[in-house]
Write an enzyme that holds these catalytic residues in place. Structure first.
Site, mmCIF file in Angstrom:
data_model
loop_
_atom_site.group_PDB
_atom_site.id
_atom_site.type_symbol
_atom_site.label_atom_id
_atom_site.label_comp_id
_atom_site.label_asym_id
_atom_site.label_seq_id
_atom_site.Cartn_x
_atom_site.Cartn_y
_atom_site.Cartn_z
ATOM 1 N N LYS A 52 41.656 48.199 36.380
ATOM 2 C CA LYS A 52 42.186 49.981 37.237
ATOM 3 C C LYS A 52 42.414 51.005 36.357
ATOM 4 O O LYS A 52 41.760 51.615 37.252
ATOM 5 C CB LYS A 52 42.865 49.024 38.030
ATOM 6 C CG LYS A 52 43.106 48.240 39.207
ATOM 7 C CD LYS A 52 44.529 47.018 40.123
ATOM 8 C CE LYS A 52 43.910 46.273 40.736
ATOM 9 N NZ LYS A 52 45.140 45.584 41.189
ATOM 10 N N GLN A 96 50.960 45.107 40.083
ATOM 11 C CA GLN A 96 50.136 44.111 40.294
ATOM 12 C C GLN A 96 51.275 43.037 40.276
ATOM 13 O O GLN A 96 52.871 42.704 40.059
ATOM 14 C CB GLN A 96 49.827 44.252 38.230
ATOM 15 C CG GLN A 96 48.830 42.503 38.697
ATOM 16 C CD GLN A 96 46.959 42.748 39.557
ATOM 17 O OE1 GLN A 96 47.314 44.209 39.899
ATOM 18 N NE2 GLN A 96 46.544 41.876 40.057
ATOM 19 N N ASP A 119 48.185 49.834 47.830
ATOM 20 C CA ASP A 119 48.011 49.023 48.036
ATOM 21 C C ASP A 119 47.945 48.592 49.678
ATOM 22 O O ASP A 119 47.827 47.292 50.258
ATOM 23 C CB ASP A 119 48.817 47.613 47.041
ATOM 24 C CG ASP A 119 48.175 46.882 45.902
ATOM 25 O OD1 ASP A 119 47.101 46.844 46.120
ATOM 26 O OD2 ASP A 119 48.072 47.202 45.198
HETATM 27 N N1 GUN Z 1 47.117 40.639 42.673
HETATM 28 C C1 GUN Z 1 46.059 40.290 43.102
HETATM 29 N N2 GUN Z 1 45.253 41.021 44.161
HETATM 30 C C2 GUN Z 1 46.017 42.193 43.698
HETATM 31 C C3 GUN Z 1 45.856 43.301 44.492
HETATM 32 O O1 GUN Z 1 44.497 44.544 45.714
HETATM 33 N N3 GUN Z 1 47.066 44.607 44.748
HETATM 34 C C4 GUN Z 1 47.776 43.939 43.763
HETATM 35 N N4 GUN Z 1 48.705 45.026 43.720
HETATM 36 N N5 GUN Z 1 48.010 42.830 42.951
HETATM 37 C C5 GUN Z 1 46.930 41.935 43.153
#
Ligand code: GUN
Length: 283
Positions: A52, A96, A119
């Site tokens: 990311k 995350q 998100d």
């Molecule tokens: N963990 C697995 N997929 C995601 C996601 O799309 N966003 C976040 N913040 N954590 C994750």
């Protein structure tokens, strides 16, 4: 023989378009910024978070990295979220998941400024998604919708079967598909005769996290198969929730895993961050 949906290429195109868009924003004095928060040492989470960050840099988005130790207290994490809420350089905040035990995930998500929740996990944003007016569509389901759009697959009137009911994928996926006029069935571990339900799908979305669980015999001839799963096997290799070898010959379209939905998640995160920066500056 199915057409393979090349998520890597589609994501690369989306990221290039965003890079150009960010160039335009920077020329107007706006630098989109994303804060990425990771707690603890989970190796998979570290890999995702690094991808990311790199994707941000390549698109010209500023990234602010916050790696907290696994034994950080909930109060400390909440303090950081508060600081990021008030930081004008930050347009998006991503925490995350999963978080270590002892930290209440819901408490953390609720602490986030909903206008920076790229998100789409804050309860307010979940509510807006539910009524069909999302501020930020959750990145992975948003990526699936984008793959379908680019491939010219319209879910309207189709029977879509989503396997998996997580807050991150299954539930928001079902809501986006409903908004796109699909008939949606959501299945999970307690669904009796999963194979029969899967067999009714015109479009199948697998998001369970069980390696190669969906096999060819279950799948209707000509179905579109979207594999959200990324599972690490004992030998270190990655595979999806779909048994590609047996399903591909029956499908009309199929995403590989890795190389399908995964890259789209990151592209949509960048898209939501740019969207947030635009909104903040009225552009
Ligand atoms: N963990 C697995 N997929 C995601 C996601 O799309 N966003 C976040 N913040 N954590 C994750």
């Amino acid at each position: 023989m199915a057409r393979i949906i090349d998520g890597k290429r589609i994501a690369a195109d989306a990221r290039e378009a965003l890079r150009l868009e960010v160039e335009g924003l920077r020329a107007q004095g706006v630098e989109p910024g994303l804060a990425v928060v990771i707690v603890g040492e989970d190796p998979a989470s570290r890999v995702y978070v690094n991808m990311k960050r790199k994707a941000c840099e390549a698109a010209g988005i500023a990234s602010f990295h916050h790696a907290l130790p696994g034994d950080v207290t909930e109060a400390e994490l909440l303090r950081l979220i508060g600081a990021l809420n008030g930081d004008a350089r930050v347009h998006g905040i991503l925490v995350q998941l999963p978080l270590p035990r002892g930290i209440r995930e819901q408490r953390v998500l609720e602490a986030m400024d909903p206008d920076k929740d790229v998100d789409g996990f804050h309860p307010r944003n979940v509510g807006l998604l539910t009524i069909g007016a999302p501020l930020f569509p959750p990145c992975t389901p948003f990526g699936v919708m984008e793959l379908l759009r680019v491939e010219g697959i319209d879910p309207a009137g189709k029977h879509v079967v989503v396997v998996g009911r997580s807050n991150i994928v299954g539930k928001p996926m079902a809501l986006l598909l409903l908004a796109a006029h699909a008939t949606v069935t959501v299945c999970h571990s307690r669904t009796p005769d999963l194979a029969r339900v899967v067999g009714e799908a015109d479009i199948l979305v697998a998001a369970v996290g069980r390696p190669r669980m969906i096999v060819g015999e279950w799948v209707k001839q000509g179905a579109v198969v979207i594999d959200v799963g990324t599972n690490r096997l004992a030998d270190g290799s990655l595979c999806g929730d779909v048994d590609f070898a047996s399903v591909e010959p029956r499908a009309s379209y199929i995403t590989p895993s890795p190389g399908g939905v995964g890259p789209m998640t990151i592209a949509m995160l960048l898209r939501n961050t740019v969207l947030s920066a635009r909104r903040r500056h009225g552009l």
